[in-house]
Design an enzyme around this catalytic site. Structure first.
Site, PDB file in Angstrom:
ATOM      1  N   GLY A   1       0.857  -1.173   0.068  1.00 13.62           N
ATOM      2  CA  GLY A   1       0.095   0.141  -0.308  1.00 13.62           C
ATOM      3  C   GLY A   1       0.810   1.219   0.005  1.00 13.62           C
ATOM      4  O   GLY A   1       1.823   1.502   0.795  1.00 13.62           O
ATOM      5  N   HIS A   2       0.626   2.086  -0.922  1.00 19.54           N
ATOM      6  CA  HIS A   2       1.295   3.226  -1.104  1.00 19.54           C
ATOM      7  C   HIS A   2       0.331   4.680  -0.679  1.00 19.54           C
ATOM      8  O   HIS A   2      -0.668   4.750  -1.803  1.00 19.54           O
ATOM      9  CB  HIS A   2       1.971   3.464  -2.398  1.00 19.54           C
ATOM     10  CG  HIS A   2       3.018   2.619  -2.844  1.00 19.54           C
ATOM     11  ND1 HIS A   2       3.985   2.693  -3.722  1.00 19.54           N
ATOM     12  CD2 HIS A   2       3.587   1.483  -1.770  1.00 19.54           C
ATOM     13  CE1 HIS A   2       4.848   1.375  -3.809  1.00 19.54           C
ATOM     14  NE2 HIS A   2       4.672   1.131  -2.562  1.00 19.54           N
ATOM     15  N   LYS A   3       0.546   5.260   0.405  1.00 20.62           N
ATOM     16  CA  LYS A   3      -0.494   6.288   0.675  1.00 20.62           C
ATOM     17  C   LYS A   3       0.031   7.718   0.154  1.00 20.62           C
ATOM     18  O   LYS A   3       1.062   8.147   0.159  1.00 20.62           O
ATOM     19  CB  LYS A   3      -0.564   6.590   2.563  1.00 20.62           C
ATOM     20  CG  LYS A   3      -1.469   7.344   2.764  1.00 20.62           C
ATOM     21  CD  LYS A   3      -1.792   7.027   4.249  1.00 20.62           C
ATOM     22  CE  LYS A   3      -0.619   7.556   5.158  1.00 20.62           C
ATOM     23  NZ  LYS A   3      -1.068   7.528   6.605  1.00 20.62           N
TER      24      LYS A   3
ATOM     25  N   ARG B   1       3.738  -1.449  13.632  1.00 18.04           N
ATOM     26  CA  ARG B   1       5.017  -1.551  13.157  1.00 18.04           C
ATOM     27  C   ARG B   1       5.968  -1.502  14.106  1.00 18.04           C
ATOM     28  O   ARG B   1       6.000  -0.751  15.163  1.00 18.04           O
ATOM     29  CB  ARG B   1       5.283  -0.375  12.045  1.00 18.04           C
ATOM     30  CG  ARG B   1       4.548  -0.480  10.995  1.00 18.04           C
ATOM     31  CD  ARG B   1       4.572   1.010   9.915  1.00 18.04           C
ATOM     32  NE  ARG B   1       4.036   0.856   8.776  1.00 18.04           N
ATOM     33  CZ  ARG B   1       3.726   1.715   8.005  1.00 18.04           C
ATOM     34  NH1 ARG B   1       4.024   2.929   8.366  1.00 18.04           N
ATOM     35  NH2 ARG B   1       2.939   1.668   6.839  1.00 18.04           N
TER      36      ARG B   1
END
EC number: 6.3.4.4
Length: 550
Positions: free
Chosen positions: A236-238, A470
């Protein structure tokens, strides 16, 4: 101002493949096709003459026109059509004249258009021509003669082979498939880009993913004509839209540059549900997006197969790895298999978007268009170069990303590796580990060093796809050096500089960064051996400090 046309003049005997070549040049390169049959009919109408749709009648009428005009009727007809055409000539400015049959027709065209004329002559053995003529039936739209032998008895037709000696290129269509003929013609016409044109910039993660590639790609996207992405829905690239959005399959610049073509390369693995939702949410038009027919489709069985990996190695469990494995083993496909291999070309919903990436890129390179290739995940997760088995299912380096997109190394201009000031890995929700990191830290410690509230860090540091918390670690200098070397880096994009000092969020210029941040950047440049050209200060549309010299 009208585009100065380039004329592709095709000659050859009946059945040599002239119309096939013309159609392919129209379809592939946007050429404007002028058929001499149509020019004859227009001439007949202008002089109130009847011209039956018969092969013999056309042969005889063409011969009379040659006598009356010295072969100039073709050039005159072409000029008239171009003068009447209001729309600009598409593509490469090609006008295809299908076809000429005599020396003086070519000469009159050369006199009118000079060096802009390229004469291509097609031929084939007479036996092959006879077979093709017998097979065409009424496909030509004309009343045909009984045999090719009868066609060839015409004086002009029998002499058309003499044009071979004066043509710029000749092609034997018995020994070349239609695609070969097109390729040779395109090369002769200079439609391919020079192999010295370096038009591709590659964006690669230097660590374990989540380096902020989406933010950097979003910032750079307006500079490019084509945006390409590979990988799968596990990444996923925000991007910093007014309401932040996470791209999982489309390039991260898709909404930053609405004029750019967007491409998903052949090495991608696709979740149909994710893809169709993202297309709809991003408002992507059918003619703007190209999905390579070779892209692999993730099935429900792939999701089931990866379920155990979520707890074992911290996988996102989105099925990409299982689909990739099926793609390999699917070469031995058994009809009895419960889950056959499906590629994008096999999916009805994707048919409007399916276009070969190679053709899209060839066209882009020939026009000198700039291409941004966006990698996913990070070098430390590479199947070959990461800490196996805590890796992803593909090679995430420059070489692997280029291979998945179908782009040769000779096209690469810049390779930007993206590194964050404190690398992260997604925390495993179960007892297993998601993989090693050098000198793991706590978010409490990052908060103490940076001045950012710990609760803010904990809230925002969750996986874009997994949503798991994370883990974080000290900057890994050995990893940076290796990532720079293995990816052929020309630049570093250093992100999350606010994690060094919250005051960096207010910086708009390099000199406004804190002294310890500037020291850190200089050390990154020494270790990576390349400049830190882009700096991310926070997640915002104006978060990038641009130090590029290109």
């Amino acid at each position: 101002m009208k585009t100065r046309p380039r004329l592709v003049v095709i000659s050859g005997p009946v059945g040599s493949g002239k119309s096939t070549l013309a159609r392919r040049l129209v379809s592939r390169y946007g050429a404007f096709d002028i058929r001499t049959q149509d020019l004859m009919r227009a001439h007949a109408v202008a002089y109130d003459k009847e011209l039956p749709l018969e092969r013999r009648a056309l042969q005889e009428y063409g011969e009379q026109l040659d006598i009356d005009t010295g072969g100039g009727w073709v050039a005159e007809g072409v000029a008239k059509l171009l003068d009447q055409r209001d729309e600009p000539i598409d593509g490469h400015g090609l006008i295809v004249v299908d076809s000429v049959r005599a020396h003086h027709q070519v000469e009159r065209l050369r006199e009118a258009y000079g060096a802009r004329v390229t004469h291509i002559h097609l031929n084939a053995p007479e036996s092959v021509l006879g077979e093709r003529y017998a097979e065409r039936g009424d496909a030509s739209g004309l009343v045909e003669l009984d045999s090719y032998t009868e066609v060839a008895q015409n004086k002009t037709e029998s002499a058309v082979g003499q044009l071979e000696s004066e043509a710029d290129i000749t092609i034997d269509t018995q020994r070349n498939l239609p695609g070969d003929v097109e390729t040779r013609a395109a090369a002769a016409l200079g439609l391919y880009a020079s192999r010295t044109d370096k038009l591709v910039d590659v964006l690669i993660g230097a660590q374990y993913g989540s380096e902020g590639k989406g933010n950097i790609a979003f910032y750079l996207a307006p500079e490019y004509d084509v945006l390409v992405r590979v990988g799968g829905p596990n990444a996923g690239h925000k991007v910093p839209l007014p309401t932040p959005y996470t791209h999982r399959l489309l390039p991260s610049g898709s909404r930053a540059n609405l004029a750019a073509c967007i491409v998903i390369g052949p090495g991608a693995t696709l979740s149909l549900e994710v893809l169709m939702r993202e297309i709809a949410e991003s408002g992507v038009e059918v003619d703007r997006l190209s999905i390579d027919p070779q892209c692999m489709i993730i099935e429900n069985a792939d999701l089931d197969a990866e379920a155990q990996l979520v707890g074992k190695i911290g996988s996102t469990g989105k099925g990409g790895g299982a689909a990739a494995a099926r793609r390999i083993m699917g070469r031995h496909y058994d009809e009895a298999s419960e889950t056959p291999v499906r590629l994008a070309r096999d999916v009805q919903e994707l048919v409007p978007y399916v276009r070969p990436t190679g053709e899209i890129l060839d066209d882009a390179f020939a026009r000198g268009h700039r291409v941004l290739l966006e990698g996913t995940q990070g070098t430390g997760l590479s199947l070959y170069h990461g800490s196996y088995p805590h890796v992803t299912s593909r090679d995430t380096t420059t070489a692997g990303t280029l291979a998945e997109a179908g782009i040769g190394i000779h096209r690469v201009r810049r390779v930007i590796i993206v590194a964050r000031t404190y690398p992260i890995r997604v925390k495993n929700p179960d007892e297993g580990t998601s993989g090693p990191m050098s000198q793991e830290l706590s978010w409490e410690e990052i908060a103490r060093r940076s001045g950012i509230p710990e609760e803010e860090l904990v809230k925002q540091e969750k996986g874009s796809v997994s949503n798991n918390q994370r883990r974080v670690a000290e900057f890994d200098w050995q990893m940076l050096r290796r990532a720079s070397e293995i990816n052929g880096a020309t630049d570093v994009a250093l992100t999350f500089t606010d994690y060094l000092d919250i005051g960096n969020r207010d910086a708009r210029r390099y000199e406004q960064l804190s002294p310890k941040t500037i020291d850190f950047i200089e050390e990154v440049e020494r270790v990576a051996g390349v400049p830190v050209s882009l700096l991310g200060t926070r997640f915002d549309i104006r978060s990038v400090i641009d130090r590029r010299q290109w």
